[in-house]
Design a protein around this motif. Structure first.
Motif, short mmCIF file in Angstrom:
data_model
loop_
_atom_site.label_atom_id
_atom_site.label_comp_id
_atom_site.label_asym_id
_atom_site.label_seq_id
_atom_site.Cartn_x
_atom_site.Cartn_y
_atom_site.Cartn_z
N SER A 371 0.82 -1.21 0.00
CA SER A 371 0.00 0.00 0.00
C SER A 371 0.85 1.26 0.00
O SER A 371 1.89 1.33 0.67
CB SER A 371 -0.90 0.01 1.23
OG SER A 371 -1.56 1.26 1.37
N PRO A 372 0.42 2.30 -0.71
CA PRO A 372 1.05 3.62 -0.54
C PRO A 372 0.92 4.08 0.90
O PRO A 372 0.01 3.65 1.62
CB PRO A 372 0.24 4.51 -1.49
CG PRO A 372 -0.39 3.58 -2.46
CD PRO A 372 -0.66 2.32 -1.70
N TRP A 373 1.80 4.98 1.32
CA TRP A 373 1.80 5.43 2.71
C TRP A 373 2.26 6.87 2.79
O TRP A 373 2.79 7.43 1.84
CB TRP A 373 2.69 4.53 3.58
CG TRP A 373 4.14 4.55 3.17
CD1 TRP A 373 4.71 3.83 2.16
CD2 TRP A 373 5.17 5.35 3.73
NE1 TRP A 373 6.05 4.13 2.06
CE2 TRP A 373 6.36 5.05 3.01
CE3 TRP A 373 5.22 6.28 4.78
CZ2 TRP A 373 7.57 5.67 3.31
CZ3 TRP A 373 6.44 6.88 5.07
CH2 TRP A 373 7.59 6.56 4.33
N HIS A 374 2.05 7.46 3.95
CA HIS A 374 2.48 8.85 4.16
C HIS A 374 2.84 9.02 5.63
O HIS A 374 2.50 8.19 6.49
CB HIS A 374 1.37 9.83 3.79
CG HIS A 374 0.13 9.68 4.61
ND1 HIS A 374 -0.84 8.72 4.34
CD2 HIS A 374 -0.32 10.34 5.71
CE1 HIS A 374 -1.82 8.81 5.22
NE2 HIS A 374 -1.53 9.78 6.07
N TRP A 375 3.56 10.11 5.93
CA TRP A 375 3.89 10.44 7.31
C TRP A 375 2.78 11.27 7.94
O TRP A 375 2.18 12.12 7.27
CB TRP A 375 5.16 11.28 7.39
CG TRP A 375 6.44 10.66 6.93
CD1 TRP A 375 7.24 11.10 5.90
CD2 TRP A 375 7.11 9.53 7.49
NE1 TRP A 375 8.35 10.31 5.79
CE2 TRP A 375 8.29 9.33 6.76
CE3 TRP A 375 6.81 8.67 8.55
CZ2 TRP A 375 9.19 8.31 7.05
CZ3 TRP A 375 7.70 7.65 8.84
CH2 TRP A 375 8.87 7.47 8.09
N GLU A 376 2.56 11.07 9.22
CA GLU A 376 1.75 11.97 10.03
C GLU A 376 2.55 12.31 11.28
O GLU A 376 3.16 11.42 11.89
CB GLU A 376 0.41 11.33 10.41
CG GLU A 376 -0.52 11.13 9.22
CD GLU A 376 -1.87 10.56 9.61
OE1 GLU A 376 -2.12 10.43 10.84
OE2 GLU A 376 -2.67 10.24 8.72
N PRO A 377 2.59 13.57 11.68
CA PRO A 377 3.40 13.96 12.84
C PRO A 377 2.84 13.42 14.14
O PRO A 377 1.62 13.40 14.34
CB PRO A 377 3.37 15.48 12.81
CG PRO A 377 2.11 15.82 12.09
CD PRO A 377 1.92 14.74 11.06
N LYS A 378 3.72 12.99 15.02
CA LYS A 378 3.32 12.61 16.37
C LYS A 378 3.41 13.84 17.27
O LYS A 378 3.91 14.90 16.87
CB LYS A 378 4.25 11.52 16.92
CG LYS A 378 4.24 10.21 16.16
CD LYS A 378 5.16 9.21 16.86
CE LYS A 378 5.38 7.97 16.05
NZ LYS A 378 6.32 7.01 16.72
N GLU A 379 2.97 13.69 18.50
CA GLU A 379 3.09 14.78 19.46
C GLU A 379 4.55 15.19 19.64
O GLU A 379 4.85 16.37 19.87
CB GLU A 379 2.49 14.38 20.81
CG GLU A 379 0.97 14.31 20.81
CD GLU A 379 0.41 14.10 22.21
OE1 GLU A 379 1.04 14.55 23.19
OE2 GLU A 379 -0.67 13.48 22.33
N ALA A 380 5.46 14.23 19.53
CA ALA A 380 6.88 14.53 19.67
C ALA A 380 7.35 15.50 18.60
O ALA A 380 8.15 16.41 18.86
CB ALA A 380 7.71 13.24 19.61
N PHE A 381 6.86 15.33 17.38
CA PHE A 381 7.22 16.24 16.30
C PHE A 381 6.76 17.65 16.64
O PHE A 381 7.53 18.62 16.55
CB PHE A 381 6.58 15.78 14.99
CG PHE A 381 6.92 16.63 13.80
CD1 PHE A 381 7.87 16.21 12.88
CD2 PHE A 381 6.29 17.86 13.57
CE1 PHE A 381 8.20 16.98 11.77
CE2 PHE A 381 6.61 18.64 12.48
CZ PHE A 381 7.57 18.20 11.58
N ARG A 382 5.52 17.77 17.08
CA ARG A 382 4.98 19.10 17.37
C ARG A 382 5.68 19.74 18.58
O ARG A 382 5.94 20.95 18.59
CB ARG A 382 3.47 19.01 17.60
CG ARG A 382 2.69 18.64 16.32
CD ARG A 382 1.19 18.72 16.54
NE ARG A 382 0.71 17.59 17.32
CZ ARG A 382 0.29 16.45 16.79
NH1 ARG A 382 0.31 16.27 15.47
NH2 ARG A 382 -0.17 15.47 17.56
N ALA A 383 6.01 18.91 19.58
CA ALA A 383 6.70 19.45 20.76
C ALA A 383 8.09 19.96 20.40
O ALA A 383 8.51 21.03 20.84
CB ALA A 383 6.78 18.38 21.84
N LEU A 384 8.83 19.18 19.61
CA LEU A 384 10.15 19.62 19.18
C LEU A 384 10.06 20.86 18.30
O LEU A 384 10.88 21.77 18.40
CB LEU A 384 10.87 18.50 18.43
CG LEU A 384 11.44 17.36 19.27
CD1 LEU A 384 12.06 16.31 18.36
CD2 LEU A 384 12.48 17.86 20.27
N ALA A 385 9.06 20.88 17.43
CA ALA A 385 8.90 22.03 16.53
C ALA A 385 8.70 23.31 17.32
O ALA A 385 9.25 24.37 16.98
CB ALA A 385 7.72 21.79 15.58
#
Length: 391
Positions: A371-385
């Motif tokens: 299947s095709p796939w994509h990234w979705e940000p986790k809370e860790a991504f948003r916290a680091l950002a």
């Protein structure tokens, strides 16, 4: 161990089924390296004030980044894609607000292409080849080729530092007995190792790698060691540490990390992170070991509770520690693990819980390897950002 980072770097040793990334973090956090390698060796006898020298600037981190691991992928759809890589690097700059990317893994062409993309996007490049389970000559040639590219980027005006590799005792055959990473780990755990001979071999290869790095790259040179590795840091300009400790009190992190400042050189945390479930930080680098990799499809073992908040809090807490100590750089491990699918529909198959990625891989057709796939940000991504954007 970067974990078997089949790493986030593809199979560690020829189809082991565990990633090199997962494996690397594992040994470090399990305290394995502390058992096999003595504490840091003799310090430099003449050096500037260690607190000042270890800082990249007046305070806080100079380089705030993320590890971007390049791998073959376990299926064709999770293999390296230049288009996806370019989109990921834009995301790291524009959405994560990182100013540095640790480009690691193997494959000269994809390493160099990714390093160039990072440079073209105006970010600092931390290029670190990690070819393993092949003869030393091949590892050093791979190192030289990527180092030459790093030097070309540096001469063109890019901000580049070059790491000659990570945790050689684990990935380079001939230091510890065993043909593959898993064989070497088994020998280490069984104690069937001549520790003094192993350390001599490790010292010899580390010196060879440093010499090759110096011969092709004329900027700052580094190496990523596991915690408690014995390394002659006189060979390098920047001290690199893959760090997966857990303490309930921040003062204990400071106490543990302070010893690296004694060399009077900048200290870079070349990996830090945790998995995505309650209790994962306490498991350290062995957090990934909650998956039954022998089952098809792979299954989560035990009654885990997914917790993106746990992962995010650990990353931010450690970032606070690194900032407070004025360390030079910190690279969150890692951007994502493509082969660790997130299954919101079925926790038993939510292998992303065992991933250190700050993004989760979501497939259009859950559970379908093609299947095709994509990234979705986790809370860790948003916290680091949020934290990276404030600097």
């Amino acid at each position: 161990m970067e974990k078997t980072k089949s790493t986030g770097t593809g199979g560690v040793g020829g189809g082991s089924g565990i990633s090199r990334a997962r494996f690397l973090a594992g040994t470090a956090a399990a305290g394995l390296t502390g058992a096999l390698l003595p504490a840091a060796g003799a310090r430099a006898t003449e050096r500037p004030d260690m607190a000042t020298a270890a800082r990249g600037h007046g305070g806080g981190l100079t380089r705030r980044g993320v590890v971007y691991t390049l791998v073959d992928g376990e299926t064709p759809v999770t293999g390296f894609s230049p288009a996806r890589m370019r989109a990921d690097i834009r995301t790291i700059r524009d959405d994560l607000h990182a100013n540095s990317v640790e480009v690691t893994g193997d494959g000269v062409e994809r390493l160099n292409a990714t390093a160039s993309e990072v440079a073209e996007r105006g970010m600092h490049v931390w290029l670190q080849p990690t070819l393993g389970d092949v003869p030393e000559r091949d590892i050093l040639e791979h190192l030289a080729e990527t180092g030459r590219h790093a030097e070309r980027l540096r001469r063109q005006g890019a901000s580049v530092e070059f790491s000659v590799g990570c945790e050689f005792w684990l990935f380079v055959p001939g230091i510890v007995p065993g043909d593959t990473v898993l064989d070497r780990i088994e020998n280490l755990l069984n104690g069937t190792v001549d520790w003094e001979k192993m350390q001599r071999r490790l010292d010899r290869f580390t010196a060879r790698a440093a010499a090759v790095g110096r011969s092709v790259f004329h900027g700052r040179l580094s190496y990523a060691a596991a915690q408690d590795d014995k390394v002659d840091w006189n060979l390098f300009d920047v001290i690199g540490v893959d760090y997966y400790s857990y303490y309930p009190n921040r003062a204990d992190y400071v106490r543990e990390l302070r010893r690296y400042l004694e060399w009077g050189k900048p200290v870079a945390i070349t990996e830090f992170g945790t998995c995505t479930y309650e209790g994962a930080p306490q498991a350290g680098g062995m957090g990934w070991y909650v998956v039954d990799y022998d089952k098809v499809p792979q299954e989560i073992k035990g009654d885990l509770v997914r917790s993106e908040r746990t992962q995010a809090a650990y990353l931010v807490d450690l970032l606070d520690v690194f900032e407070s100590m004025g360390l030079y750089a910190a690279m969150a491990f890692e951007f994502g693990t493509a082969d660790a699918e997130h299954r919101a529909d079925n926790p038993l198959y939510d292998v992303d819980m065992a991933s250190y990625g700050i993004n989760k891989a979501v497939k259009d057709r859950a559970g379908d390897p093609s299947s095709p796939w994509h990234w979705e940000p986790k809370e860790a991504f948003r916290a680091l950002a949020r934290r990276y954007a404030c600097r």
